[in-house]
Scaffold this motif. Structure first.
Motif, PDB file in Angstrom:
ATOM      1  N   ARG A  48      39.260  40.829  50.927  1.00  0.00           N
ATOM      2  CA  ARG A  48      38.432  41.752  51.367  1.00  0.00           C
ATOM      3  C   ARG A  48      39.053  43.018  51.236  1.00  0.00           C
ATOM      4  O   ARG A  48      40.046  43.269  51.878  1.00  0.00           O
ATOM      5  N   GLN A  49      38.411  43.982  50.793  1.00  0.00           N
ATOM      6  CA  GLN A  49      38.751  45.420  50.835  1.00  0.00           C
ATOM      7  C   GLN A  49      38.960  45.760  52.208  1.00  0.00           C
ATOM      8  O   GLN A  49      38.165  45.733  52.827  1.00  0.00           O
ATOM      9  N   SER A  50      39.910  46.726  52.611  1.00  0.00           N
ATOM     10  CA  SER A  50      40.081  47.361  54.032  1.00  0.00           C
ATOM     11  C   SER A  50      39.078  48.033  54.483  1.00  0.00           C
ATOM     12  O   SER A  50      38.466  48.883  53.613  1.00  0.00           O
ATOM     13  N   TYR A  51      38.730  48.037  55.561  1.00  0.00           N
ATOM     14  CA  TYR A  51      37.640  48.754  56.357  1.00  0.00           C
ATOM     15  C   TYR A  51      38.072  48.821  57.662  1.00  0.00           C
ATOM     16  O   TYR A  51      38.982  48.185  58.264  1.00  0.00           O
ATOM     17  N   PRO A  52      37.703  50.188  58.282  1.00  0.00           N
ATOM     18  CA  PRO A  52      38.140  50.306  59.754  1.00  0.00           C
ATOM     19  C   PRO A  52      37.623  49.157  60.504  1.00  0.00           C
ATOM     20  O   PRO A  52      36.644  48.605  60.577  1.00  0.00           O
ATOM     21  N   GLY A  53      38.780  48.448  61.167  1.00  0.00           N
ATOM     22  CA  GLY A  53      38.283  47.565  62.189  1.00  0.00           C
ATOM     23  C   GLY A  53      38.660  46.167  61.550  1.00  0.00           C
ATOM     24  O   GLY A  53      38.536  45.026  62.201  1.00  0.00           O
ATOM     25  N   LEU A  54      38.882  46.080  60.462  1.00  0.00           N
ATOM     26  CA  LEU A  54      39.380  44.533  59.672  1.00  0.00           C
ATOM     27  C   LEU A  54      40.398  43.968  60.657  1.00  0.00           C
ATOM     28  O   LEU A  54      40.115  42.620  60.741  1.00  0.00           O
ATOM     29  N   GLU A  55      41.619  44.564  60.971  1.00  0.00           N
ATOM     30  CA  GLU A  55      42.513  43.692  61.423  1.00  0.00           C
ATOM     31  C   GLU A  55      42.199  43.541  62.751  1.00  0.00           C
ATOM     32  O   GLU A  55      42.518  42.408  63.271  1.00  0.00           O
ATOM     33  N   ARG A  56      41.481  44.154  63.372  1.00  0.00           N
ATOM     34  CA  ARG A  56      41.169  43.978  64.552  1.00  0.00           C
ATOM     35  C   ARG A  56      40.120  42.606  64.805  1.00  0.00           C
ATOM     36  O   ARG A  56      40.110  41.711  65.419  1.00  0.00           O
ATOM     37  N   LEU A  57      39.227  42.724  63.788  1.00  0.00           N
ATOM     38  CA  LEU A  57      38.295  41.723  63.344  1.00  0.00           C
ATOM     39  C   LEU A  57      38.990  40.271  63.275  1.00  0.00           C
ATOM     40  O   LEU A  57      38.623  39.097  63.782  1.00  0.00           O
ATOM     41  N   ARG A  58      39.962  40.378  62.623  1.00  0.00           N
ATOM     42  CA  ARG A  58      40.775  38.920  62.107  1.00  0.00           C
ATOM     43  C   ARG A  58      41.406  38.479  63.341  1.00  0.00           C
ATOM     44  O   ARG A  58      41.564  37.266  63.634  1.00  0.00           O
ATOM     45  N   GLN A  59      41.870  39.503  64.177  1.00  0.00           N
ATOM     46  CA  GLN A  59      42.524  39.042  65.674  1.00  0.00           C
ATOM     47  C   GLN A  59      41.324  38.346  66.493  1.00  0.00           C
ATOM     48  O   GLN A  59      41.483  37.251  67.113  1.00  0.00           O
ATOM     49  N   LEU A  60      40.271  39.016  66.634  1.00  0.00           N
ATOM     50  CA  LEU A  60      39.221  38.490  67.283  1.00  0.00           C
ATOM     51  C   LEU A  60      38.615  37.028  66.998  1.00  0.00           C
ATOM     52  O   LEU A  60      38.224  36.245  67.628  1.00  0.00           O
ATOM     53  N   VAL A  61      38.537  36.964  65.558  1.00  0.00           N
ATOM     54  CA  VAL A  61      38.023  35.788  65.042  1.00  0.00           C
ATOM     55  C   VAL A  61      38.956  34.741  65.523  1.00  0.00           C
ATOM     56  O   VAL A  61      38.554  33.381  65.750  1.00  0.00           O
ATOM     57  N   GLU A  62      40.473  34.771  65.709  1.00  0.00           N
ATOM     58  CA  GLU A  62      41.190  33.823  66.227  1.00  0.00           C
ATOM     59  C   GLU A  62      40.914  33.510  67.722  1.00  0.00           C
ATOM     60  O   GLU A  62      41.547  32.514  68.269  1.00  0.00           O
ATOM     61  N   GLN A  63      40.396  34.491  68.427  1.00  0.00           N
ATOM     62  CA  GLN A  63      40.186  34.191  69.759  1.00  0.00           C
ATOM     63  C   GLN A  63      38.712  33.703  70.053  1.00  0.00           C
ATOM     64  O   GLN A  63      38.899  32.697  70.957  1.00  0.00           O
ATOM     65  N   ASP A  64      37.865  34.537  69.595  1.00  0.00           N
ATOM     66  CA  ASP A  64      36.489  34.004  70.263  1.00  0.00           C
ATOM     67  C   ASP A  64      35.420  34.443  69.364  1.00  0.00           C
ATOM     68  O   ASP A  64      35.241  35.492  68.951  1.00  0.00           O
ATOM     69  N   LEU A  65      34.483  33.415  68.669  1.00  0.00           N
ATOM     70  CA  LEU A  65      33.780  33.885  67.653  1.00  0.00           C
ATOM     71  C   LEU A  65      32.492  34.633  68.121  1.00  0.00           C
ATOM     72  O   LEU A  65      32.133  35.596  67.361  1.00  0.00           O
ATOM     73  N   ASP A  66      32.061  34.713  69.390  1.00  0.00           N
ATOM     74  CA  ASP A  66      31.193  35.655  69.767  1.00  0.00           C
ATOM     75  C   ASP A  66      31.346  37.105  69.931  1.00  0.00           C
ATOM     76  O   ASP A  66      30.884  37.991  69.618  1.00  0.00           O
ATOM     77  N   THR A  67      32.509  37.082  70.435  1.00  0.00           N
ATOM     78  CA  THR A  67      33.217  38.609  70.499  1.00  0.00           C
ATOM     79  C   THR A  67      33.402  39.013  69.182  1.00  0.00           C
ATOM     80  O   THR A  67      33.287  40.129  68.825  1.00  0.00           O
ATOM     81  N   ALA A  68      33.889  38.114  68.276  1.00  0.00           N
ATOM     82  CA  ALA A  68      34.056  38.573  66.780  1.00  0.00           C
ATOM     83  C   ALA A  68      32.803  39.155  66.168  1.00  0.00           C
ATOM     84  O   ALA A  68      32.484  40.030  65.400  1.00  0.00           O
ATOM     85  N   MET A  69      31.738  38.478  66.524  1.00  0.00           N
ATOM     86  CA  MET A  69      30.435  38.555  65.925  1.00  0.00           C
ATOM     87  C   MET A  69      29.877  39.865  66.418  1.00  0.00           C
ATOM     88  O   MET A  69      29.503  40.793  65.661  1.00  0.00           O
ATOM     89  N   LEU A  70      29.997  40.109  67.850  1.00  0.00           N
ATOM     90  CA  LEU A  70      29.721  41.500  68.515  1.00  0.00           C
ATOM     91  C   LEU A  70      30.230  42.525  67.713  1.00  0.00           C
ATOM     92  O   LEU A  70      29.682  43.547  67.319  1.00  0.00           O
ATOM     93  N   PHE A  71      31.869  42.453  67.523  1.00  0.00           N
ATOM     94  CA  PHE A  71      32.467  43.477  66.849  1.00  0.00           C
ATOM     95  C   PHE A  71      32.058  43.555  65.418  1.00  0.00           C
ATOM     96  O   PHE A  71      31.879  44.757  64.903  1.00  0.00           O
ATOM     97  N   GLY A  72      31.760  42.531  64.795  1.00  0.00           N
ATOM     98  CA  GLY A  72      31.418  42.710  63.240  1.00  0.00           C
ATOM     99  C   GLY A  72      30.211  43.228  62.949  1.00  0.00           C
ATOM    100  O   GLY A  72      29.883  44.145  61.919  1.00  0.00           O
ATOM    101  N   LEU A  73      29.036  42.886  63.846  1.00  0.00           N
ATOM    102  CA  LEU A  73      27.798  43.498  63.561  1.00  0.00           C
ATOM    103  C   LEU A  73      27.617  44.936  64.137  1.00  0.00           C
ATOM    104  O   LEU A  73      27.358  45.675  63.285  1.00  0.00           O
ATOM    105  N   GLU A  74      28.666  45.359  65.053  1.00  0.00           N
ATOM    106  CA  GLU A  74      28.803  46.780  65.136  1.00  0.00           C
ATOM    107  C   GLU A  74      29.499  47.429  64.402  1.00  0.00           C
ATOM    108  O   GLU A  74      29.140  48.594  63.936  1.00  0.00           O
ATOM    109  N   SER A  75      30.378  46.922  63.540  1.00  0.00           N
ATOM    110  CA  SER A  75      31.212  47.359  62.448  1.00  0.00           C
ATOM    111  C   SER A  75      30.166  47.516  61.284  1.00  0.00           C
ATOM    112  O   SER A  75      30.306  48.751  60.715  1.00  0.00           O
ATOM    113  N   THR A  76      29.286  46.838  60.926  1.00  0.00           N
ATOM    114  CA  THR A  76      28.455  46.932  59.999  1.00  0.00           C
ATOM    115  C   THR A  76      27.412  47.967  60.176  1.00  0.00           C
ATOM    116  O   THR A  76      27.112  48.704  59.478  1.00  0.00           O
ATOM    117  N   ILE A  77      26.987  47.936  61.562  1.00  0.00           N
ATOM    118  CA  ILE A  77      25.982  49.000  61.897  1.00  0.00           C
ATOM    119  C   ILE A  77      26.493  50.361  61.821  1.00  0.00           C
ATOM    120  O   ILE A  77      26.071  51.232  61.206  1.00  0.00           O
TER     121      ILE A  77
END
Ligand SMILES: [Fe+2]
Ligand SMILES: [Fe+2]
Length: 197
Positions: A136-165
């Motif tokens: 995936r081409q880099s975008y702001p927050g990508l590395e943070r999202l990768r970390q969150l996915v390792e920790q908790d899917l709901d937290t990662a989803m909130l972050f991912g949806l907010e990144s998209t918005i």
């Protein structure tokens, strides 16, 4: 009917560009790994990842035609940005064209672009795998999202949806209400007033 990996790969390879095919394989691998970590069927996650962009090769006109005829349009934004329809049209074509009846596969394909109000674990895995796969081409927050996915899917989803918005806001694009609603649901869950389910 559920396709095995090789069948699913062949089906997608014949439809998508090489680059999109490689993206699909990476989403599949990422989803497989996430499913194992979450105690889900990794094989189903892999096949869903392979198939998730099934309708991505269709033109705007084709997406609109299928969506209108099948009654898939939920908001006028989809008429203005038909690319948003590749998720729901993809799920529709997988079911009607390929005979895939597995509701979990279809649901995850359907929700992979806009999210949805009620996302199960496979839905979240495919949504997130699409955003974090290694090519995936880099975008702001990508590395943070990768970390969150390792920790908790709901937290990662909130972050991912907010990144998209945020991405849409930064570019002056319209927001799809489904994405906003999905983000609100995950925020409620984070605040502890949204029951599991
Ligand atoms: Fe997609
Ligand atoms: Fe994708």
């Amino acid at each position: 009917m559920i396709y095995n990996d090789a069948q699913a790969e062949r089906i997608v390879k014949n439809r998508l560009s090489q680059k999109r095919y490689e993206h699909s394989v990476e989403v599949a691998r990422t989803a497989e790994r996430m499913a194992m970590a979450a105690g889900l069927d990794p094989g189903k996650a892999y096949v869903t990842g392979i198939l998730h962009d099934y309708a991505k090769n269709l033109s705007d006109g084709q997406l609109l035609e299928v969506a209108r005829q099948a009654g898939l349009i939920t908001d006028s934004i989809e008429e203005e940005s038909p690319c948003l329809l590749h998720a729901s049209v993809g799920a529709y074509l997988l079911e009607t064209g390929l005979g895939i009846r597995d509701v979990e596969i279809l649901s995850a394909v359907r929700a992979h672009t806009l999210g949805s109000m009620r996302m199960n674990t496979l839905d979240k895995i495919i949504y997130l795998a699409d955003m974090i796969e290694p090519t995936r081409q880099s975008y702001p927050g990508l590395e943070r999202l990768r970390q969150l996915v390792e920790q908790d899917l709901d937290t990662a989803m909130l972050f991912g949806l907010e990144s998209t918005i945020r991405h849409c806001l930064d570019r002056g694009r319209l927001l799809h209400p489904t994405t906003v609603e999905a983000r609100n649901q995950f925020l409620r869950r984070m605040k502890g007033n949204w029951p599991e389910g």
